[in-house]
Design a protein around this motif. Structure first.
Motif, short mmCIF file in Angstrom:
data_model
loop_
_atom_site.label_atom_id
_atom_site.label_comp_id
_atom_site.label_asym_id
_atom_site.label_seq_id
_atom_site.Cartn_x
_atom_site.Cartn_y
_atom_site.Cartn_z
N ARG A 156 94.27 6.74 28.42
CA ARG A 156 92.99 6.96 27.76
C ARG A 156 93.09 6.72 26.25
NH1 ARG A 156 92.65 11.35 31.42
NH2 ARG A 156 93.35 12.82 29.82
N SER A 157 94.27 6.96 25.70
CA SER A 157 94.44 6.77 24.26
C SER A 157 94.68 5.32 23.89
CB SER A 157 95.62 7.61 23.76
OG SER A 157 96.85 7.05 24.20
N GLN A 202 100.08 8.90 19.59
CA GLN A 202 99.12 7.90 19.15
C GLN A 202 99.52 7.23 17.84
OE1 GLN A 202 95.35 10.10 19.42
NE2 GLN A 202 94.55 8.46 20.72
N SER A 258 97.51 3.72 24.38
CA SER A 258 98.92 3.48 24.07
C SER A 258 99.54 2.59 25.15
CB SER A 258 99.69 4.80 24.01
OG SER A 258 99.14 5.64 23.01
N ARG A 306 100.42 13.22 31.76
CA ARG A 306 100.90 12.55 30.54
C ARG A 306 100.50 11.09 30.56
NH1 ARG A 306 105.77 15.33 31.41
NH2 ARG A 306 106.84 13.42 32.04
N ALA A 357 96.73 10.63 30.07
CA ALA A 357 96.35 10.85 28.68
C ALA A 357 96.71 9.65 27.81
CB ALA A 357 97.04 12.10 28.14
N LEU A 358 97.85 9.04 28.07
CA LEU A 358 98.28 7.89 27.29
C LEU A 358 97.41 6.67 27.57
CD1 LEU A 358 102.10 8.41 27.61
CD2 LEU A 358 100.79 8.47 25.50
N ARG A 361 99.40 13.51 23.67
CA ARG A 361 98.71 12.25 23.40
C ARG A 361 98.52 12.04 21.91
NH1 ARG A 361 92.91 12.12 25.82
NH2 ARG A 361 92.67 13.65 24.15
N GLN A 362 98.12 13.10 21.19
CA GLN A 362 97.90 13.00 19.76
C GLN A 362 99.18 12.65 19.01
OE1 GLN A 362 96.37 16.57 18.01
NE2 GLN A 362 95.79 15.58 16.09
#
Length: 266
Positions: free
Chosen positions: A216-217, A186, A219, A210, A213-214, A182-183
């Protein structure tokens, strides 16, 4: 008797092409999947299209690559391919199918032999080669562990520096470090394809985490697709997975031109 003979010949006709592929690649594959430039050159000469063998050097180790030029009137860019662990730049699977077929829709392909661990020096040489050939519309396609290296490359060298004209395709991404995944993504604004097939017991778990996580970010530039099982490794025909990649590249990346002055590459 004649019917039996015809049946036997039909079976042989189906088996021999696969056997030929097996012979072709078993000769050049070492224990770690590495092949030399001369071996690639020799095997590439037996394939239906011309390949240029290019050599990259990192820490006195030579990493050969195969350049396949486009075969249409309208060039679209270049697809750089990074293979899975214990494989090589001529691996007879998704990589080989795309390497030989994408030039039919205007894409150059560069299949790079990569070390097991990511090499920033090697990937910098790849960038310099692309720049020398005037290629600024580039898809980085990684398969298996190669997708880990592809993501590391675009996040390290392009993140925060402007990534217009660059695209990322990850096939069967294996990294279990979802937070790192995710990092790394981003900082990117490029379109990304996350293509996976349920070929391992945890493939679906990894794909689900995956995507979570994306989301939540925040993206929104990634497309995740589950593909059907690929066809036999030694079949040159485009299977479902290859067509998925083919279609995404054609629809999302073709025909873009980067403003080189406004978007410095180095």
């Amino acid at each position: 008797m004649f019917a039996t003979l015809r049946s036997a010949l039909s079976i042989c006709a189906r088996i021999l092409p696969c056997f030929a592929w097996i012979c072709l690649f078993s000769v050049v594959t070492a224990a770690n999947g590495a092949v030399t430039a001369d071996e690639l050159r020799q095997r590439a000469d037996q394939l239906p299209y011309f390949d240029e063998v290019i050599e990259f050097i990192d820490n006195e180790q030579v990493y050969p690559a195969l350049w396949q030029p486009f075969r249409t009137e309208a060039p679209q860019g270049t697809v750089v391919m990074l293979h899975d662990a214990s494989q090589h730049a001529l691996w007879p699977d998704l990589l080989q199918k795309l390497r030989l077929k994408l030039p039919d829709i205007g894409w150059n392909t560069l299949s790079v032999s990569v070390p097991e661990r990511y090499s920033s020096e090697l990937m910098q040489q790849v960038r310099e080669l692309l720049a020398s050939k005037g290629q600024f519309n580039v898809v980085i396609l990684g398969i298996g562990t190669g997708s880990n290296q592809a993501l590391q490359f675009v996040s390290a060298q392009l993140g925060g520096q402007g990534d217009f004209g660059w695209y990322l395709v990850m096939v069967n991404h294996r990294d279990r470090d979802v937070a790192s995944f995710r990092q790394q993504l981003q900082s990117l604004t490029m379109p990304v394809l996350d293509l996976w097939v349920a070929d391992t017991s945890d493939a679906e778990w990894l794909a689900t985490h995956r995507m979570a996580a994306l989301r939540r970010s925040g993206s929104d530039n990634i497309t995740q697709i589950q593909s059907a099982w690929p066809m036999t490794k030694y079949d040159d025909n485009m299977d479902h997975m290859a067509r998925r990649v083919w279609g995404w590249v054609r629809n999302n990346a073709a025909g873009q031109e980067a403003n080189v002055r406004a978007t410095p590459r180095y």
